[in-house]
Design a protein around this motif. Structure first.
Motif, PDB file in Angstrom:
ATOM      1  N   ALA A  62      47.978  -2.832  -2.906  1.00 44.66           N
ATOM      2  CA  ALA A  62      47.315  -3.531  -1.785  1.00 44.66           C
ATOM      3  C   ALA A  62      47.763  -3.081  -0.563  1.00 44.66           C
ATOM      4  O   ALA A  62      47.275  -3.064   0.416  1.00 44.66           O
ATOM      5  CB  ALA A  62      46.999  -4.967  -2.235  1.00 44.66           C
ATOM      6  N   TYR A  63      49.219  -3.469  -0.353  1.00 43.01           N
ATOM      7  CA  TYR A  63      49.566  -3.088   0.864  1.00 43.01           C
ATOM      8  C   TYR A  63      49.430  -1.816   1.268  1.00 43.01           C
ATOM      9  O   TYR A  63      49.319  -1.779   2.480  1.00 43.01           O
ATOM     10  CB  TYR A  63      51.320  -3.218   0.467  1.00 43.01           C
ATOM     11  N   PHE A  64      49.562  -0.720   0.471  1.00 42.30           N
ATOM     12  CA  PHE A  64      49.341   0.609   1.129  1.00 42.30           C
ATOM     13  C   PHE A  64      47.751   0.771   1.380  1.00 42.30           C
ATOM     14  O   PHE A  64      47.454   1.275   2.494  1.00 42.30           O
ATOM     15  CB  PHE A  64      49.679   1.864  -0.073  1.00 42.30           C
ATOM     16  N   LEU A  65      46.828   0.265   0.706  1.00 43.27           N
ATOM     17  CA  LEU A  65      45.278   0.044   0.845  1.00 43.27           C
ATOM     18  C   LEU A  65      45.085  -0.571   2.220  1.00 43.27           C
ATOM     19  O   LEU A  65      44.335  -0.055   3.062  1.00 43.27           O
ATOM     20  CB  LEU A  65      44.525  -0.265  -0.403  1.00 43.27           C
ATOM     21  N   VAL A  66      45.560  -1.495   2.110  1.00 43.88           N
ATOM     22  CA  VAL A  66      45.209  -2.546   3.327  1.00 43.88           C
ATOM     23  C   VAL A  66      45.583  -1.888   4.674  1.00 43.88           C
ATOM     24  O   VAL A  66      45.047  -1.868   5.554  1.00 43.88           O
ATOM     25  CB  VAL A  66      45.349  -4.007   3.362  1.00 43.88           C
ATOM     26  N   PHE A  67      46.925  -1.773   4.583  1.00 40.37           N
ATOM     27  CA  PHE A  67      47.558  -0.976   5.981  1.00 40.37           C
ATOM     28  C   PHE A  67      46.974   0.026   6.372  1.00 40.37           C
ATOM     29  O   PHE A  67      46.622   0.416   7.581  1.00 40.37           O
ATOM     30  CB  PHE A  67      49.180  -1.099   5.769  1.00 40.37           C
ATOM     31  N   ASN A  68      46.904   1.128   5.370  1.00 43.63           N
ATOM     32  CA  ASN A  68      46.331   2.524   5.884  1.00 43.63           C
ATOM     33  C   ASN A  68      44.863   2.490   6.292  1.00 43.63           C
ATOM     34  O   ASN A  68      44.442   3.124   7.006  1.00 43.63           O
ATOM     35  CB  ASN A  68      46.483   3.444   4.688  1.00 43.63           C
ATOM     36  N   ARG A  69      44.013   1.645   5.421  1.00 41.92           N
ATOM     37  CA  ARG A  69      42.446   1.405   5.827  1.00 41.92           C
ATOM     38  C   ARG A  69      42.123   0.585   7.122  1.00 41.92           C
ATOM     39  O   ARG A  69      41.422   1.003   7.771  1.00 41.92           O
ATOM     40  CB  ARG A  69      41.608   0.854   4.703  1.00 41.92           C
ATOM     41  N   TYR A  70      42.905  -0.448   7.065  1.00 46.27           N
ATOM     42  CA  TYR A  70      42.436  -1.485   8.162  1.00 46.27           C
ATOM     43  C   TYR A  70      43.326  -1.699   9.515  1.00 46.27           C
ATOM     44  O   TYR A  70      42.981  -2.161  10.236  1.00 46.27           O
ATOM     45  CB  TYR A  70      42.102  -2.590   7.461  1.00 46.27           C
TER      46      TYR A  70
END
Length: 85
Positions: A62-70
């Motif tokens: 979730a850290y990688f997804l949220v930070f990269n996407r949003y």
């Protein structure tokens, strides 16, 4: 004719280093938080088994997804200026 777009792309070593540092940062910070909540802290750091270990795994993803996407890139990508585009 030189490729002007190549100059705008970050160096590969920056991207790889940022990914490694992001994983280590997320693992130790989130691991310590999860261990504090679920009682997995030890004298040497933390030890997680079962559901808390799975939760840590999900939080790292979730850290990688949220930070990269949003948020425009992870913490170390921004520090090392390794974000593409």
């Amino acid at each position: 004719m030189p490729d002007t777009n190549a100059a705008a792309q970050p160096a590969t070593w920056r991207i790889v280093l940022a990914a490694i540092l992001d994983f280590l940062t997320a693992f130790f910070i989130l691991g310590y938080i999860v261990a504090s909540i679920f009682g997995g802290r030890t004298d040497d750091g933390f030890k997680l088994n079962g559901l808390p270990a799975l939760l840590l795994f999900v939080l790292i993803i979730a850290y990688f997804l949220v930070f990269n996407r949003y948020l425009g890139g992870t913490i170390w990508k921004r520090i090392l200026r390794a974000s593409r585009g």
